[in-house]
Design a protein around this motif. Structure first.
Motif, PDB file in Angstrom:
ATOM      1  N   ARG A 153     -14.099  -8.409  28.888  1.00  0.00           N
ATOM      2  CA  ARG A 153     -13.278  -9.733  28.534  1.00  0.00           C
ATOM      3  C   ARG A 153     -13.136  -9.201  27.449  1.00  0.00           C
ATOM      4  NH1 ARG A 153     -13.840 -12.438  24.205  1.00  0.00           N
ATOM      5  NH2 ARG A 153     -15.567 -10.808  23.607  1.00  0.00           N
ATOM      6  N   GLU A 154     -13.175  -8.107  26.720  1.00  0.00           N
ATOM      7  CA  GLU A 154     -12.602  -7.687  25.865  1.00  0.00           C
ATOM      8  C   GLU A 154     -11.031  -6.372  26.089  1.00  0.00           C
ATOM      9  OE1 GLU A 154     -16.421  -6.842  22.600  1.00  0.00           O
ATOM     10  OE2 GLU A 154     -15.346  -5.224  23.250  1.00  0.00           O
ATOM     11  N   GLN A 155     -11.480  -6.102  27.426  1.00  0.00           N
ATOM     12  CA  GLN A 155     -10.370  -5.246  27.469  1.00  0.00           C
ATOM     13  C   GLN A 155      -8.949  -5.791  28.379  1.00  0.00           C
ATOM     14  OE1 GLN A 155     -12.792  -1.822  27.546  1.00  0.00           O
ATOM     15  NE2 GLN A 155     -10.564  -0.700  28.724  1.00  0.00           N
ATOM     16  N   GLY A 156      -9.301  -7.575  28.663  1.00  0.00           N
ATOM     17  CA  GLY A 156      -8.650  -8.475  29.418  1.00  0.00           C
ATOM     18  C   GLY A 156      -8.017  -8.179  30.607  1.00  0.00           C
TER      19      GLY A 156
ATOM     20  N   SER B 226     -13.907   9.903  26.271  1.00  0.00           N
ATOM     21  CA  SER B 226     -12.957   8.197  27.022  1.00  0.00           C
ATOM     22  C   SER B 226     -11.996   8.799  28.342  1.00  0.00           C
ATOM     23  CB  SER B 226     -12.543   8.155  25.721  1.00  0.00           C
ATOM     24  OG  SER B 226     -11.124   7.043  26.199  1.00  0.00           O
TER      25      SER B 226
ATOM     26  N   GLY C  66     -13.609  10.433  31.026  1.00  0.00           N
ATOM     27  CA  GLY C  66     -14.054   9.421  32.234  1.00  0.00           C
ATOM     28  C   GLY C  66     -12.683   7.882  32.875  1.00  0.00           C
ATOM     29  N   LEU C  67     -11.427   8.523  32.226  1.00  0.00           N
ATOM     30  CA  LEU C  67      -9.814   7.772  32.513  1.00  0.00           C
ATOM     31  C   LEU C  67      -9.298   8.832  34.432  1.00  0.00           C
ATOM     32  CD1 LEU C  67      -8.524   5.729  32.515  1.00  0.00           C
ATOM     33  CD2 LEU C  67      -6.668   7.562  30.979  1.00  0.00           C
TER      34      LEU C  67
ATOM     35  N   LEU D  72     -18.272   1.611  28.491  1.00  0.00           N
ATOM     36  CA  LEU D  72     -18.166   1.829  29.905  1.00  0.00           C
ATOM     37  C   LEU D  72     -16.169   1.157  29.936  1.00  0.00           C
ATOM     38  CD1 LEU D  72     -20.073  -0.541  31.576  1.00  0.00           C
ATOM     39  CD2 LEU D  72     -20.600   1.993  31.773  1.00  0.00           C
ATOM     40  N   SER D  73     -15.629   1.846  28.573  1.00  0.00           N
ATOM     41  CA  SER D  73     -14.658   1.163  28.138  1.00  0.00           C
ATOM     42  C   SER D  73     -13.051   2.148  29.306  1.00  0.00           C
ATOM     43  CB  SER D  73     -13.887   1.068  27.159  1.00  0.00           C
ATOM     44  OG  SER D  73     -13.775   2.599  26.316  1.00  0.00           O
ATOM     45  N   SER D  74     -13.905   3.047  29.920  1.00  0.00           N
ATOM     46  CA  SER D  74     -12.420   4.110  30.478  1.00  0.00           C
ATOM     47  C   SER D  74     -12.854   3.471  32.282  1.00  0.00           C
ATOM     48  CB  SER D  74     -12.987   4.928  30.500  1.00  0.00           C
ATOM     49  OG  SER D  74     -13.382   6.244  29.056  1.00  0.00           O
ATOM     50  N   LEU D  75     -13.661   2.803  32.177  1.00  0.00           N
ATOM     51  CA  LEU D  75     -14.177   2.516  33.642  1.00  0.00           C
ATOM     52  C   LEU D  75     -13.063   1.135  33.653  1.00  0.00           C
ATOM     53  CD1 LEU D  75     -15.357   2.272  36.269  1.00  0.00           C
ATOM     54  CD2 LEU D  75     -17.511   0.550  34.973  1.00  0.00           C
TER      55      LEU D  75
ATOM     56  N   GLU E  76      -4.289   3.139  25.645  1.00  0.00           N
ATOM     57  CA  GLU E  76      -5.530   2.360  25.582  1.00  0.00           C
ATOM     58  C   GLU E  76      -6.712   3.120  25.594  1.00  0.00           C
ATOM     59  OE1 GLU E  76      -6.399  -2.085  27.964  1.00  0.00           O
ATOM     60  OE2 GLU E  76      -7.669  -0.742  28.433  1.00  0.00           O
TER      61      GLU E  76
ATOM     62  N   THR F  10     -10.778   0.607  31.892  1.00  0.00           N
ATOM     63  CA  THR F  10      -9.262   0.722  31.773  1.00  0.00           C
ATOM     64  C   THR F  10      -8.969   1.364  33.485  1.00  0.00           C
ATOM     65  OG1 THR F  10      -9.337   1.495  29.574  1.00  0.00           O
ATOM     66  CG2 THR F  10      -7.624   2.521  30.556  1.00  0.00           C
ATOM     67  N   LYS F  11      -9.929   1.811  34.211  1.00  0.00           N
ATOM     68  CA  LYS F  11      -9.112   2.266  35.090  1.00  0.00           C
ATOM     69  C   LYS F  11      -9.085   1.312  35.876  1.00  0.00           C
ATOM     70  CE  LYS F  11     -11.739   6.467  35.791  1.00  0.00           C
ATOM     71  NZ  LYS F  11     -12.860   7.140  36.377  1.00  0.00           N
TER      72      LYS F  11
ATOM     73  N   LYS G  97      -8.432  -1.725  34.911  1.00  0.00           N
ATOM     74  CA  LYS G  97      -7.212  -3.023  34.731  1.00  0.00           C
ATOM     75  C   LYS G  97      -5.804  -1.503  35.110  1.00  0.00           C
ATOM     76  CE  LYS G  97      -6.063  -3.889  30.795  1.00  0.00           C
ATOM     77  NZ  LYS G  97      -5.979  -3.278  29.013  1.00  0.00           N
TER      78      LYS G  97
ATOM     79  N   HIS H 145      -6.242  -3.825  25.609  1.00  0.00           N
ATOM     80  CA  HIS H 145      -6.796  -5.169  24.481  1.00  0.00           C
ATOM     81  C   HIS H 145      -7.871  -4.153  23.778  1.00  0.00           C
ATOM     82  CE1 HIS H 145      -4.416  -7.791  27.977  1.00  0.00           C
ATOM     83  NE2 HIS H 145      -4.943  -8.615  26.977  1.00  0.00           N
TER      84      HIS H 145
ATOM     85  N   PHE I  88      -1.864   2.025  29.788  1.00  0.00           N
ATOM     86  CA  PHE I  88      -3.515   2.302  30.081  1.00  0.00           C
ATOM     87  C   PHE I  88      -3.993   3.472  28.937  1.00  0.00           C
ATOM     88  CE2 PHE I  88      -2.094  -0.277  33.697  1.00  0.00           C
ATOM     89  CZ  PHE I  88      -2.454  -1.285  33.438  1.00  0.00           C
TER      90      PHE I  88
ATOM     91  N   VAL J  42     -10.186 -10.902  20.844  1.00  0.00           N
ATOM     92  CA  VAL J  42      -9.188  -9.446  21.271  1.00  0.00           C
ATOM     93  C   VAL J  42      -8.378  -9.331  20.887  1.00  0.00           C
ATOM     94  CG1 VAL J  42      -9.008  -8.548  23.155  1.00  0.00           C
ATOM     95  CG2 VAL J  42     -11.021  -9.855  22.913  1.00  0.00           C
TER      96      VAL J  42
ATOM     97  N   ARG K 162     -18.710  -7.633  29.284  1.00  0.00           N
ATOM     98  CA  ARG K 162     -18.090  -7.542  27.702  1.00  0.00           C
ATOM     99  C   ARG K 162     -16.738  -6.783  27.406  1.00  0.00           C
ATOM    100  NH1 ARG K 162     -22.911  -6.743  23.925  1.00  0.00           N
ATOM    101  NH2 ARG K 162     -23.836  -8.484  25.748  1.00  0.00           N
ATOM    102  N   GLN K 163     -17.424  -5.681  27.892  1.00  0.00           N
ATOM    103  CA  GLN K 163     -15.585  -4.541  27.348  1.00  0.00           C
ATOM    104  C   GLN K 163     -14.802  -5.594  28.933  1.00  0.00           C
ATOM    105  OE1 GLN K 163     -17.531  -0.611  28.226  1.00  0.00           O
ATOM    106  NE2 GLN K 163     -17.437  -1.314  25.570  1.00  0.00           N
TER     107      GLN K 163
ATOM    108  N   LEU L 140     -16.406   8.463  35.563  1.00  0.00           N
ATOM    109  CA  LEU L 140     -17.079   7.948  33.953  1.00  0.00           C
ATOM    110  C   LEU L 140     -17.742   9.081  33.666  1.00  0.00           C
ATOM    111  CD1 LEU L 140     -16.452   5.651  31.779  1.00  0.00           C
ATOM    112  CD2 LEU L 140     -18.422   4.676  32.601  1.00  0.00           C
TER     113      LEU L 140
ATOM    114  N   SER M 115     -11.563  -4.528  20.928  1.00  0.00           N
ATOM    115  CA  SER M 115     -12.164  -5.696  20.952  1.00  0.00           C
ATOM    116  C   SER M 115     -11.898  -4.840  19.062  1.00  0.00           C
ATOM    117  CB  SER M 115     -13.605  -5.119  21.521  1.00  0.00           C
ATOM    118  OG  SER M 115     -14.946  -5.168  20.388  1.00  0.00           O
TER     119      SER M 115
END
Lengths: 436, 293
Positions: free
Chosen positions: A254-257, B258, B261-262, A222-225, B14, A227-228, A230, B142, B11, B135, A251-252, B266, B144
Motif C-alpha cells: 500500500r505504502e509503495q503504491g 535493498s 534484493g532488487l 519486503l520493500s525490494s520485493l 525507489e 518494488t520488483k 511494481k 511512493h 524503480f 504516503v 502494508r508495504q 530478496l 511511507s
C-alpha cells in the motif's frame, strides 16, 4: 492348629483374589488411547493459525474424552512446538518415548511436518496430520504410518491457478497467455510447495509468469520485493505466507503504491481473517484465499446427515473459547474435522477389527477408510493412497476451495460446485490496490 | 547488456531511497545498543526485546486506553528507559566484573524472560496500532511517512546523542568513563550513577525505536527476532560502541539488502549483506570505522 491354618489359608486366598481383582480392574481401566497432540502455542506460528488449529482439535478430543471410543478412554497429551522444527521433533520423540503415547496428531507447520513424519515413521509410531500441507511430507517417501486427510500444498497452488484461468477472459478481459502473474511465497517447505503448484498451474494455463520469488517469513523488510512487483506489473499476485509477513507485505504494498487486479492467498496467515483485518484494515476486502472449506460454509445439504450437529457443537465450543470473533476461522474446523475423522472412522475400526490401538492396527484401519464426497465436515471424502503409491498416506479425495473476503464475510467462490456467489474480480475501482 | 541497462529506472531510485529509509530504522535500533556497549562494555542481547515491550506499551496506551499517539510516545520512552535502568541495576551491575561470556548469557536469559513474559501477559496474537499514515508520492515512487519519520528520528537521535556527549557535563563524564572506568572512579566520578544514566538513555532510545516501529510492524512476543540479530551485526560492523560507525553501517547494510534484493532474490540481499559482514570482519575485525591501533 488346623483351624488357624485354615483361617490363614482363607485370608491368604482372599488377599490373592483381591489383588488379582484389582489388577483386572486396573487392566480394564488401562484400556485407553493416549494421543500426543502437537501444535504451536507460542512463537510466530501460534498467532498465524496454529493456536486456532489446537482449539479445533481440542474441542473434538474433549468431546470424546467424555464418552470414550469402543470402551477405550481417549486421553490427549498436549505439547507446544514453539514454532520451531527442532522443538517439534524433540516433543514428538518425548511424547512417544517418555509419555508412551499411542500416536501423534496435529502439526501446523510444514517445516515441522517434514522432519517429524520421517522420525515418527522411523520409530514405527502412528501419525495423523491435521493441518500442514507440504507435499514434501509424503511425496516419494512411501511411509507406512503417516496419514494426512488434509489436501496437499500443490493442490492449493493448482486450484487457485485454475480459478483465475477459468475467469481470465470473462472477468479480467485477457486471454490466459496475456495475463501477467506473480508468485511470491515464504521460503519454507509450505511456501515452496504451494508455489510449485502455482507454477505448474500457471504453465498449464499458459499464464505469463513475470515474477516468482521466495522470502524469509521473518524478514524485517519486503520493500525490494514490492518494488520488483511494481516493475513487473502483474495482473494477479499469488501469495503464500504466514503472519505477520502477510500484513507486512500488504502494508508495504500500500505504502509503495503497488497496483494489481487480484491478490490470491493460500491458507495459513490468509486463513485468519481477524488478524488480516487488524493489520490491513479495509484493504483485506476482496482478497481471495485457498483453504479447505470452512465447516461453517460447507454445503450441509450434501453432507452426511449426522455432521451438521457436530458442526454446530464445534461452533458453540469455539465461541466459548474465543468470544466475539467476526468470522470463525477455517483453521478451527479443519483440525476439528480431521480429528473427528480419526476418532469416528479410524479408531473404532482399529479397536473392533484389529483388536487395539497399536500403530499396526491404526494403520490398517486408516487404509480402510472410504468416505465419499460429503463424508466429512470439510465437504470432501477420505480415501488414502496406499503403500507403493507416490503419495502414500495422502487423502486422494481432499480438495481446497477458493473463498473471497467481502465486507467482513467470507464466501466460497470456486469450484463452481461449492460456490456461494460470483467472485468479485477484478478489484473494484477506488480500492487501494486496484489498477483500473 | 540492454536488460541490465533497463534496470536503471525509476524503480532503482525507489529501491535506493527505500534502502536509506530502512537504514534509518536500523540506525535507530543500533544507536542505543552502541551507547550501552561503548560506556558499560556490556552487550544487551535482549535489546530488541526491550523494543518489543515498548511496542506493547504503545499498543495498550493507544488502542486500549485511547491515548493519542503523541501523548503515548513519551510515556513509552519513559517506560523503556525505566526498564533499561532496572535491567542494569538488577542484572548487569552484579556482573560488571564477571567474564564477558557471563554477561552475554545473563542478557540472553533476560531475552527469554521478556519473550515468555510477553507471551503470558499479552498473549500470542499479533497486535496492530491501527494507525495508517499517508504516503508521499513522487511520480511512480511512493514512500511511507512512517519510514520517513523513523529516518528523521534516527538522524535527530544521533545528533542529540552526539551533542549530549560532547556538550554536557554528564555526557563528558560518560565519555570519560567509557575511556577508562578504573581511573575515573579513582578520580571521584560516581561510575555507578553514570552507568545507570547510560542504561536509562539506552532504554529511552529503544523506547523511541519502539514508538516508530509500532507504526510499521505488528507487535508480538517474538518481533525482536526480526531485528535483534541484524542490529547486533550492524553494531559490530560499525565498531561496537562507535555511534557514527554504527549509524553509517546501518545504511551500508540496508543498501546491500535493498539493492541486492532488487537485482536478485530478496533472500540474496540478506546473503550478500551477511557475506559483506563476514569479509569485513576479516579485513577490519574491530569494525568499519575502528581506529587502527
Amino acid at each position: 492348629m488346623s483351624g488357624r491354618k485354615a483361617a490363614r489359608l482363607l485370608v491368604g486366598l482372599s488377599a490373592a483374589i483381591a489383588v488379582l481383582g484389582m489388577a483386572a480392574t486396573a487392566e480394564a481401566q488401562e484400556k485407553k488411547i493416549k494421543i500426543g497432540v502437537i501444535y504451536d502455542l507460542t512463537g510466530p506460528l501460534a498467532g498465524g493459525g496454529s493456536e486456532l488449529q489446537y482449539i479445533g482439535a481440542k474441542i473434538m478430543l474433549d468431546q470424546y474424552a467424555k464418552t470414550g471410543v469402543e470402551g477405550y478412554k481417549v486421553e490427549a497429551v498436549y505439547a507446544d512446538a514453539q514454532s520451531k522444527p527442532d522443538v517439534a521433533i524433540n516433543e514428538a520423540v518425548r511424547l512417544i518415548e517418555q509419555e508412551k503415547v499411542n500416536m501423534l496428531l496435529g502439526f501446523f507447520s510444514s517445516a515441522q511436518c517434514v522432519p517429524v513424519a520421517a522420525r515418527v515413521e522411523q520409530l514405527k509410531n502412528f501419525m495423523w496430520i491435521t493441518t500442514c500441507i507440504s507435499s514434501a511430507v509424503l511425496a516419494d517417501k512411501n511411509f507406512k504410518y503417516v496419514f494426512r486427510p488434509q489436501a496437499s500444498g500443490d493442490q492449493f497452488g493448482l486450484m487457485t491457478m485454475d480459478f483465475i484461468a477459468q475467469n481470465s477472459k470473462a472477468k479480467l478481459g485477457k486471454e490466459p497467455k496475456d495475463l501477467r502473474v506473480a508468485i511470491i511465497h515464504e521460503d519454507g517447505a509450505y511456501g515452496v510447495d504451494v508455489s510449485k503448484g502455482n507454477e505448474a498451474g500457471a504453465k498449464k494455463a499458459g499464464f505469463n509468469i513475470v515474477l516468482k520469488e521466495g522470502y524469509s517469513a521473518t524478514a524485517p523488510d519486503l520493500s525490494s520485493l514490492v518494488t520488483k512487483l511494481k516493475r513487473a506489473r502483474p495482473d494477479v499476485i499469488f501469495h503464500t505466507g504466514y503472519n505477520p509477513d502477510i500484513t507486512l507485505f500488504g502494508r508495504q504494498a500500500r505504502e509503495q503504491g503497488l497496483k494489481f487486479q487480484a491478490l490470491v492467498g493460500h491458507g495459513a496467515g490468509y486463513g485468519v481473517y481477524e488478524k488480516l483485518k487488524e493489520g490491513l484494515g479495509g484493504d483485506v476486502n476482496y482478497v481471495f484465499n485457498a483453504d479447505p472449506i470452512s465447516i461453517w460454509l460447507a454445503n450441509q445439504k450434501s453432507m452426511d446427515p449426522k455432521l451438521p450437529a457436530v458442526i454446530k457443537m464445534v461452533g458453540e465450543e469455539f465461541d466459548k473459547a474465543k468470544p466475539g470473533v467476526a468470522i470463525r476461522s477455517a483453521h478451527v474446523g479443519m483440525a476439528a474435522s480431521n480429528t473427528y475423522v480419526f476418532l469416528t472412522e479410524v479408531l473404532p475400526r482399529a479397536i473392533k477389527k484389529y483388536g487395539g490401538v497399536d500403530p499396526e492396527a491404526l494403520r490398517k484401519a486408516a487404509l480402510e477408510v472410504d468416505l465419499p464426497e460429503g463424508g466429512t465436515m470439510l465437504g470432501f471424502g477420505v480415501k488414502f493412497h496406499g503403500e507403493g503409491s507416490q503419495m502414500a498416506g495422502q487423502n486422494e479425495r481432499s480438495f481446497p476451495v477458493v473463498i473471497q473476503y467481502i465486507d467482513d464475510k467470507s464466501y466460497v467462490v470456486w469450484p463452481k460446485s461449492q460456490a456461494q456467489r460470483e467472485a468479485v474480480l477484478p478489484l473494484p475501482k477506488g480500492t487501494t490496490f486496484s489498477n483500473q | 547488456m540492454q536488460a541490465f541497462l533497463d534496470t536503471f529506472d525509476i524503480f532503482l531510485l525507489e529501491a535506493i531511497v527505500n534502502g536509506i529509509l530502512l537504514g534509518g530504522v536500523l540506525a535507530l535500533l543500533a544507536l542505543g545498543l552502541n551507547l550501552i556497549f561503548g560506556v558499560i562494555d556490556v552487550t544487551w542481547i535482549c535489546y530488541a526485546e526491550l523494543v518489543m515491550i515498548g511496542m506493547y506499551g504503545m499498543y495498550y496506551m493507544v488502542q486500549v486506553f485511547g491515548l493519542p499517539y503523541w501523548v503515548a510516545a513519551p510515556f513509552a520512552i519513559l517506560l523503556v528507559a525505566a526498564l533499561g535502568a532496572a535491567l542494569h541495576y538488577i542484572v548487569i551491575a552484579p556482573l560488571l566484573t564477571a567474564p564477558p561470556i557471563n554477561q552475554l548469557l545473563a542478557t540472553g536469559g533476560v531475552l527469554f524472560i521478556l519473550q515468555s513474559f510477553a507471551t503470558v501477559a499479552f498473549g500470542i496474537d499479533f497486535r496492530n496500532l491501527g494507525i495508517r499514515l499517508p504516503v508521499l508520492a513522487i511520480g511512480e515512487m511512493h514512500f511511507s511517512y512512517s519510514r520517513l519519520l523513523a529516518f528523521a528520528a534516527a538522524l535527530i537521535g544521533m545528533l542529540a546523542i552526539y551533542f549530549f556527549m560532547k556538550r554536557t557535563y554528564t555526557g563528558t563524564a560518560i565519555r570519560a568513563v567509557a575511556q577508562d572506568r578504573q581511573i575515573m572512579s579513582l578520580m571521584g566520578v560516581d561510575t555507578k550513577r553514570i552507568y545507570l544514566i547510560t542504561s536509562a538513555l539506552g532504554g529511552a532510545l529503544a523506547g523511541l525505536a519502539a514508538c516508530l516501529l509500532v507504526l510499521q510492524y505488528d507487535v508480538h512476543p517474538f518481533v525482536g527476532l526480526s531485528f535483534g540479530p541484524i542490529t547486533f551485526l550492524i553494531c559490530v560492523l560499525g565498531g561496537l560502541g562507535n555511534f557514527v560507525g554504527g549509524f553509517i553501517a546501518a545504511f551500508v547494510f540496508a543498501q546491500i539488502i535493498s539493492l541486492g534484493g532488487l537485482y536478485s532474490d530478496l533472500e540474496w540481499g540478506y546473503v550478500l549483506a551477511f557475506a559483506f559482514f563476514i569479509v569485513m570482519m576479516f579485513i577490519r575485525p574491530a569494525g568499519l570505522f575502528a581506529r587502527r591501533s
